[in-house]
Design an enzyme around this catalytic site. Structure first.
Site, mmCIF file in Angstrom:
data_model
loop_
_atom_site.group_PDB
_atom_site.id
_atom_site.type_symbol
_atom_site.label_atom_id
_atom_site.label_comp_id
_atom_site.label_asym_id
_atom_site.label_seq_id
_atom_site.Cartn_x
_atom_site.Cartn_y
_atom_site.Cartn_z
ATOM 1 N N GLY A 1 0.786 -1.235 0.000
ATOM 2 C CA GLY A 1 0.000 0.000 0.000
ATOM 3 C C GLY A 1 0.812 1.277 0.000
ATOM 4 O O GLY A 1 0.254 2.363 0.161
ATOM 5 N N GLU B 1 4.559 -6.220 1.479
ATOM 6 C CA GLU B 1 4.130 -6.628 0.138
ATOM 7 C C GLU B 1 3.902 -5.433 -0.778
ATOM 8 O O GLU B 1 2.774 -5.170 -1.185
ATOM 9 C CB GLU B 1 2.818 -7.407 0.240
ATOM 10 C CG GLU B 1 2.910 -8.680 1.011
ATOM 11 C CD GLU B 1 1.564 -9.310 1.297
ATOM 12 O OE1 GLU B 1 1.526 -10.502 1.610
ATOM 13 O OE2 GLU B 1 0.540 -8.603 1.203
ATOM 14 N N PRO B 2 4.932 -4.673 -1.095
ATOM 15 C CA PRO B 2 4.725 -3.529 -1.982
ATOM 16 C C PRO B 2 4.502 -3.981 -3.430
ATOM 17 O O PRO B 2 5.173 -4.904 -3.903
ATOM 18 C CB PRO B 2 6.047 -2.760 -1.870
ATOM 19 C CG PRO B 2 7.057 -3.801 -1.517
ATOM 20 C CD PRO B 2 6.340 -4.844 -0.706
ATOM 21 N N GLY B 3 3.563 -3.363 -4.094
ATOM 22 C CA GLY B 3 3.339 -3.625 -5.514
ATOM 23 C C GLY B 3 3.538 -2.331 -6.285
ATOM 24 O O GLY B 3 4.532 -2.128 -6.991
ATOM 25 N N ARG B 4 2.593 -1.394 -6.048
ATOM 26 C CA ARG B 4 2.612 -0.111 -6.751
ATOM 27 C C ARG B 4 3.941 0.631 -6.610
ATOM 28 O O ARG B 4 4.448 1.191 -7.583
ATOM 29 C CB ARG B 4 1.486 0.758 -6.167
ATOM 30 C CG ARG B 4 1.264 2.101 -6.838
ATOM 31 C CD ARG B 4 0.337 2.972 -5.967
ATOM 32 N NE ARG B 4 -0.771 2.209 -5.448
ATOM 33 C CZ ARG B 4 -1.956 2.080 -6.048
ATOM 34 N NH1 ARG B 4 -2.193 2.722 -7.158
ATOM 35 N NH2 ARG B 4 -2.913 1.344 -5.497
ATOM 36 N N ARG C 1 -7.851 3.157 -14.290
ATOM 37 C CA ARG C 1 -7.812 3.710 -12.933
ATOM 38 C C ARG C 1 -8.502 5.061 -12.830
ATOM 39 O O ARG C 1 -9.090 5.392 -11.811
ATOM 40 C CB ARG C 1 -6.367 3.806 -12.421
ATOM 41 C CG ARG C 1 -5.723 2.437 -12.176
ATOM 42 C CD ARG C 1 -4.414 2.537 -11.414
ATOM 43 N NE ARG C 1 -4.590 3.040 -10.078
ATOM 44 C CZ ARG C 1 -4.362 4.272 -9.686
ATOM 45 N NH1 ARG C 1 -3.880 5.163 -10.547
ATOM 46 N NH2 ARG C 1 -4.588 4.652 -8.448
ATOM 47 N N CYS D 1 -16.170 3.910 -26.270
ATOM 48 C CA CYS D 1 -17.530 4.439 -26.321
ATOM 49 C C CYS D 1 -18.078 4.719 -24.934
ATOM 50 O O CYS D 1 -19.062 4.107 -24.489
ATOM 51 C CB CYS D 1 -18.421 3.458 -27.073
ATOM 52 S SG CYS D 1 -17.867 3.257 -28.752
ATOM 53 N N GLU D 2 -17.416 5.600 -24.215
ATOM 54 C CA GLU D 2 -17.816 6.005 -22.861
ATOM 55 C C GLU D 2 -17.362 7.441 -22.678
ATOM 56 O O GLU D 2 -16.191 7.737 -22.943
ATOM 57 C CB GLU D 2 -17.049 5.195 -21.793
ATOM 58 C CG GLU D 2 -17.301 3.725 -21.748
ATOM 59 C CD GLU D 2 -18.559 3.360 -20.976
ATOM 60 O OE1 GLU D 2 -19.014 4.185 -20.146
ATOM 61 O OE2 GLU D 2 -19.091 2.279 -21.230
#
Ligand SMILES: Cc1ncc(COP(=O)(O)O)c(C=O)c1O
Length: 472
Positions: free
Chosen positions: A284, A326-329, A370, A401-402
């Site tokens: 996190g 547990e770092p990811g980002r 995101r 198409c949004e």
């Protein structure tokens, strides 16, 4: 509920969000947003790992995720070395598990392993990538709130070093598979500590209304420990686990969660007679997506966490368990930018006389969801050239198409931005490729790794044939 993107932003003389300053030099890069080797050459063209983006666009096409391999490796190494060093005197070091959900492919799993990190996977698919990369089972942990019997069997068969238990059902399921295979499964308990941290804020709540983990305050986590310790023939309880949120920039949330989880660790030691050898504090850690973010380097985070853990363990008179994170980002995010080509540019009048330029690029929410999913902010720059034009308030949108298909909500780009220009969006290494889709039957972009003047595809671009391959 969220207001429509455009609605809330219409206002008199709107100049973007407060953190967005009109740049003095629209070509300048904010170093904290970019991978280490990214720079703008004297020709005005962005370069990474010794390759210019014009060469990359020519050789690999757009859109493409461009990852700086050295930057990824050095962030991974930095986490590993820092945590090992800071916790050395306290608990004989610490283990860093790269959270593969942020971004995983075979090559990245190899880098993670090469650099001496462990790997956290949360599905059989991620485990398959780790296996193909040759990451040994003892370097892998398995997460997930609803693991299938097949996933548990694969993981135990491969000899993973830990399975993080997320429910009472899973205690029985893992124990049954372990018995079937004739092994003792090493497990942690994911504990819901009632702390949720996002960016600079955290909330400590009494009830924990979400799907992950076993509640601490409701006594479920303690009961899970009792049940696991009751099955020594099939389960070995290594410790507790807590993950409190994402984009965290300080240790305030950890302070409360550490107190609570070490309280539980102590109660298990006292009432169940087992001092658990490990404690996982989750991931996190935040990164800078725009100038509004100011992340702490791993050294400060680790030191803050160590101080808190030591204090709480001393207060409870228990030995400090071996810590893991547990770092990811924070490892993958800043290593990558997405390179797009501009297709159309359209000025749009806002209420109050202001104007915003809509810049449509050849990707969108299929390669970066995101912004639409979390209302995330990104920044970007004109990448294929420098410009002497004045900055204008722009919004970078995709081709889907949004109307919510927005990549960068607010950024200043030079007024002469036009079709054929290259745009680079930094900070797209985490939760972009891994959350990507084929919306509107759009083939997903490749991931191109750059290092020492050499670029190579590590995940190839999808083709229309790939898209059609599953239709029966
Ligand atoms: C259990 C767990 N560990 C680690 C992570 C990685 O978080 P981040 O990428 O924000 O570091 C997550 C993210 O959801 C998670 O759920």
């Amino acid at each position: 509920m969220r207001a429509h993107e455009a609605g809330a932003l219409h206002g008199e003389g709107y100049r973007g969000p407060t953190w967005l300053q009109t740049p003095v030099d629209v070509n300048a890069l904010v170093p904290s947003l970019w991978a280490g080797s990214v720079n703008r050459g004297s020709d005005g063209v962005l370069a990474v790992g010794g390759m210019s983006v014009t060469e990359l666009a020519q050789d690999f096409g757009t859109p493409a995720y461009i990852i700086d391999e050295d930057d990824f490796r050095s962030r991974a190494r930095d986490f590993k070395e820092t945590y090992a060093e800071v916790f050395d005197g306290l608990s004989g070091g610490a283990d860093v598990f790269y959270a593969g959900k942020a971004f995983l492919c075979t090559e990245v799993a190899r880098w993670v392993h090469d650099e001496g990190l462990h790997l956290d996977v949360c599905t059989g698919g991620e485990l398959a990538v780790a296996r193909r990369a040759g990451v040994p089972g003892e370097r892998i942990g398995l997460h997930g709130n609803n693991k299938s019997v097949a996933e548990i069997r694969d993981a135990l068969d491969y000899g993973v070093s830990r399975i993080v238990i997320d429910s009472f059902d899973e205690i029985e399921r893992v124990a049954a598979v372990a018995t079937e295979l004739g092994v003792v499964a090493p497990v942690l308990i994911r504990v819901t500590v009632g702390v949720e941290a996002h960016t600079h804020e955290f909330i400590a709540t009494a009830h924990e209304d979400q799907k992950f983990g076993l509640s601490l305050s409701g006594g479920h986590a303690f009961e899970a420990a009792r049940r696991i310790l009751d099955k020594p023939e099939s389960l070995r309880l290594l410790g507790l686990h807590s993950h409190i949120g994402s984009q965290i920039f300080d240790t305030a949330g950890f302070e409360v969660s550490a107190r609570r989880i070490i309280g539980l660790h102590t109660r298990i030691a006292r009432d169940l007679g087992v001092e658990l050898p490990e404690l996982d504090l989750g991931g996190g850690f935040g990164i800078a997506y725009t100038t509004e973010h100011d992340p702490l380097p791993p050294k400060h985070l680790a030191a803050g966490m160590a101080e808190i853990i030591e204090r709480e363990c001393r207060a409870e008179q228990v030995a400090v368990p071996r810590i893991s994170v547990e770092p990811g980002r924070a490892i993958a995010g800043p290593t990558t930018f997405t390179l797009y080509e501009v297709g159309t540019v359209k000025p749009v009048d806002l209420d109050g006389g202001a104007q915003r330029v809509y810049v449509s690029v050849d990707g969108g929410m299929s390669d970066n969801v995101r912004t639409a999913l979390y209302d995330a902010n990104y920044s970007c720059t004109l990448a294929g050239r420098a410009s002497t034009a004045d900055p204008v308030l722009a919004r970078v949108v995709g081709r889907h198409c949004e109307s919510g298909d927005i990549i960068v909500k607010d950024e200043f780009l030079p007024a002469d931005v036009g079709a054929g220009d290259l745009i680079a969006v930094p900070g797209t290494g985490a939760y972009c490729r891994s959350l990507s889709s084929q919306y509107n039957h759009t083939p997903r972009p490749p991931v191109v790794a750059v290092r020492d003047g050499v670029a190579r595809t590590i995940v190839r671009r999808e083709t229309i044939d790939d898209l059609l391959a599953l239709d029966v």
